[in-house]
Design a protein around this motif. Sequence first.
Motif, PDB file in Angstrom:
ATOM      1  N   LEU A  34       0.882  -1.154  -0.011  1.00 22.98           N
ATOM      2  CA  LEU A  34      -0.079  -0.235  -0.059  1.00 22.98           C
ATOM      3  C   LEU A  34       0.812   1.217   0.152  1.00 22.98           C
ATOM      4  O   LEU A  34       0.554   2.289  -0.796  1.00 22.98           O
ATOM      5  CB  LEU A  34      -1.042   0.058   1.011  1.00 22.98           C
ATOM      6  N   ALA A  35       1.960   1.311   0.714  1.00 18.29           N
ATOM      7  CA  ALA A  35       3.080   2.340   1.005  1.00 18.29           C
ATOM      8  C   ALA A  35       3.559   2.572  -0.760  1.00 18.29           C
ATOM      9  O   ALA A  35       3.616   3.657  -1.091  1.00 18.29           O
ATOM     10  CB  ALA A  35       4.011   2.124   1.647  1.00 18.29           C
ATOM     11  N   CYS A  36       3.950   1.655  -1.135  1.00 16.87           N
ATOM     12  CA  CYS A  36       4.595   1.855  -2.589  1.00 16.87           C
ATOM     13  C   CYS A  36       3.622   2.090  -3.649  1.00 16.87           C
ATOM     14  O   CYS A  36       3.633   3.088  -4.333  1.00 16.87           O
ATOM     15  CB  CYS A  36       5.096   0.391  -3.029  1.00 16.87           C
ATOM     16  N   VAL A  37       2.249   1.678  -3.604  1.00 18.33           N
ATOM     17  CA  VAL A  37       1.288   2.101  -4.469  1.00 18.33           C
ATOM     18  C   VAL A  37       0.869   3.632  -4.241  1.00 18.33           C
ATOM     19  O   VAL A  37       0.596   4.345  -5.099  1.00 18.33           O
ATOM     20  CB  VAL A  37       0.015   1.072  -4.371  1.00 18.33           C
ATOM     21  N   PRO A  76      -7.593   8.104  -7.207  1.00 17.80           N
ATOM     22  CA  PRO A  76      -7.993   6.984  -6.551  1.00 17.80           C
ATOM     23  C   PRO A  76      -8.120   5.354  -7.418  1.00 17.80           C
ATOM     24  O   PRO A  76      -8.192   4.479  -6.681  1.00 17.80           O
ATOM     25  CB  PRO A  76      -9.615   7.522  -6.194  1.00 17.80           C
ATOM     26  N   VAL A  77      -8.225   5.609  -8.509  1.00 18.32           N
ATOM     27  CA  VAL A  77      -8.557   4.453  -9.357  1.00 18.32           C
ATOM     28  C   VAL A  77      -6.917   3.654  -9.502  1.00 18.32           C
ATOM     29  O   VAL A  77      -6.984   2.691  -9.283  1.00 18.32           O
ATOM     30  CB  VAL A  77      -8.760   4.750 -10.841  1.00 18.32           C
ATOM     31  N   LEU A  78      -5.995   4.606  -9.505  1.00 19.81           N
ATOM     32  CA  LEU A  78      -4.481   3.905  -9.315  1.00 19.81           C
ATOM     33  C   LEU A  78      -4.238   3.260  -8.151  1.00 19.81           C
ATOM     34  O   LEU A  78      -3.509   2.243  -8.022  1.00 19.81           O
ATOM     35  CB  LEU A  78      -3.497   4.930  -9.397  1.00 19.81           C
ATOM     36  N   VAL A  79      -4.757   3.779  -7.020  1.00 19.32           N
ATOM     37  CA  VAL A  79      -4.548   3.231  -5.631  1.00 19.32           C
ATOM     38  C   VAL A  79      -5.288   2.074  -5.328  1.00 19.32           C
ATOM     39  O   VAL A  79      -4.762   1.186  -4.871  1.00 19.32           O
ATOM     40  CB  VAL A  79      -5.051   4.295  -4.395  1.00 19.32           C
ATOM     41  N   LEU A  80      -6.511   2.127  -5.813  1.00 17.50           N
ATOM     42  CA  LEU A  80      -7.473   0.903  -5.931  1.00 17.50           C
ATOM     43  C   LEU A  80      -6.999  -0.149  -6.543  1.00 17.50           C
ATOM     44  O   LEU A  80      -6.868  -1.421  -6.271  1.00 17.50           O
ATOM     45  CB  LEU A  80      -8.966   1.185  -6.156  1.00 17.50           C
ATOM     46  N   ALA A  81      -6.526  -0.069  -7.935  1.00 14.57           N
ATOM     47  CA  ALA A  81      -6.022  -0.900  -8.792  1.00 14.57           C
ATOM     48  C   ALA A  81      -4.639  -1.590  -8.300  1.00 14.57           C
ATOM     49  O   ALA A  81      -4.434  -2.819  -8.417  1.00 14.57           O
ATOM     50  CB  ALA A  81      -6.088  -0.346 -10.205  1.00 14.57           C
ATOM     51  N   GLY A  82      -3.862  -0.608  -7.815  1.00 19.57           N
ATOM     52  CA  GLY A  82      -2.561  -0.925  -7.326  1.00 19.57           C
ATOM     53  C   GLY A  82      -2.641  -1.919  -6.181  1.00 19.57           C
ATOM     54  O   GLY A  82      -1.976  -3.019  -6.062  1.00 19.57           O
ATOM     55  N   ALA A  84      -5.500  -3.806  -5.236  1.00 19.89           N
ATOM     56  CA  ALA A  84      -6.323  -4.656  -5.135  1.00 19.89           C
ATOM     57  C   ALA A  84      -5.550  -5.792  -6.114  1.00 19.89           C
ATOM     58  O   ALA A  84      -5.960  -7.262  -5.970  1.00 19.89           O
ATOM     59  CB  ALA A  84      -7.780  -4.418  -6.049  1.00 19.89           C
ATOM     60  N   GLY A  85      -4.733  -5.624  -6.993  1.00 19.20           N
ATOM     61  CA  GLY A  85      -3.806  -6.553  -7.826  1.00 19.20           C
ATOM     62  C   GLY A  85      -2.871  -6.999  -7.009  1.00 19.20           C
ATOM     63  O   GLY A  85      -1.701  -6.944  -7.401  1.00 19.20           O
ATOM     64  N   TRP A  90       0.349  -7.825 -10.196  1.00 21.53           N
ATOM     65  CA  TRP A  90      -0.116  -6.931 -11.363  1.00 21.53           C
ATOM     66  C   TRP A  90      -0.371  -5.462 -11.089  1.00 21.53           C
ATOM     67  O   TRP A  90      -0.300  -4.801 -11.943  1.00 21.53           O
ATOM     68  CB  TRP A  90      -0.869  -7.783 -12.205  1.00 21.53           C
ATOM     69  N   GLY A  91      -1.088  -5.458  -9.879  1.00 20.77           N
ATOM     70  CA  GLY A  91      -1.424  -4.114  -9.488  1.00 20.77           C
ATOM     71  C   GLY A  91       0.034  -2.855  -9.361  1.00 20.77           C
ATOM     72  O   GLY A  91      -0.083  -1.953  -9.755  1.00 20.77           O
ATOM     73  N   LEU A  92       0.901  -3.524  -8.766  1.00 16.95           N
ATOM     74  CA  LEU A  92       1.962  -2.644  -8.516  1.00 16.95           C
ATOM     75  C   LEU A  92       2.657  -2.435 -10.077  1.00 16.95           C
ATOM     76  O   LEU A  92       3.302  -1.383 -10.249  1.00 16.95           O
ATOM     77  CB  LEU A  92       3.159  -3.445  -7.794  1.00 16.95           C
ATOM     78  N   ILE A  93       2.684  -3.693 -10.707  1.00 18.82           N
ATOM     79  CA  ILE A  93       3.468  -3.396 -12.235  1.00 18.82           C
ATOM     80  C   ILE A  93       2.579  -2.205 -12.946  1.00 18.82           C
ATOM     81  O   ILE A  93       3.158  -1.563 -13.619  1.00 18.82           O
ATOM     82  CB  ILE A  93       3.261  -4.720 -12.849  1.00 18.82           C
ATOM     83  N   LEU A  94       1.289  -2.274 -12.840  1.00 21.36           N
ATOM     84  CA  LEU A  94       0.639  -1.223 -13.332  1.00 21.36           C
ATOM     85  C   LEU A  94       0.762  -0.143 -13.086  1.00 21.36           C
ATOM     86  O   LEU A  94       0.712   0.821 -13.706  1.00 21.36           O
ATOM     87  CB  LEU A  94      -1.222  -1.763 -13.162  1.00 21.36           C
ATOM     88  N   GLY A  95       1.051   0.179 -11.675  1.00 24.00           N
ATOM     89  CA  GLY A  95       1.377   1.635 -11.068  1.00 24.00           C
ATOM     90  C   GLY A  95       2.578   2.133 -11.597  1.00 24.00           C
ATOM     91  O   GLY A  95       2.710   2.999 -12.213  1.00 24.00           O
ATOM     92  N   VAL A  96       3.630   1.423 -11.882  1.00 22.53           N
ATOM     93  CA  VAL A  96       5.089   1.330 -12.353  1.00 22.53           C
ATOM     94  C   VAL A  96       4.787   1.922 -14.005  1.00 22.53           C
ATOM     95  O   VAL A  96       5.407   3.031 -14.321  1.00 22.53           O
ATOM     96  CB  VAL A  96       5.920   0.340 -12.229  1.00 22.53           C
TER      97      VAL A  96
END
Length: 110
Positions: A34-37, A76-82, A84-85, A90-96
């Motif tokens: 969560l901190a990274c996202v 908010p979409v980035l935090v939730l997707a990051g 939730a995945g 895959w959520g962290l990869i999506l954020g990166v």
Amino acid sequence: MSRTQKTGLAGSSSGPDAKKNQKRQTVLRRSGLLACVCALSFITAHLIMVLTRLLPLEDARLKTDLGGMVIAALVPVLVLAGFAGRRHSWGLILGVVVCASIALASILPS
């Protein structure tokens, strides 16, 4: 009969400590994720604000308002997707990927 007693005793004596350690590791892992996202989302939001300065609009207030609206919808979409995945990260990869693409978009036009 001795086999069932051995497995039953070994499982019950180390059970509570192992469960506590596993729960602690899970909580730490999720908190770290969560901190990274959140950090990636904040960096992405900052880069979006930098990118809105490059828009060909005359009014600086309009650029700032437009950037703020995009950030309010996207963070908010980035935090939730990051968060939730969690499976296979895959959520962290999506954020990166989103952060890197915004960084490239803000660097390339200069």
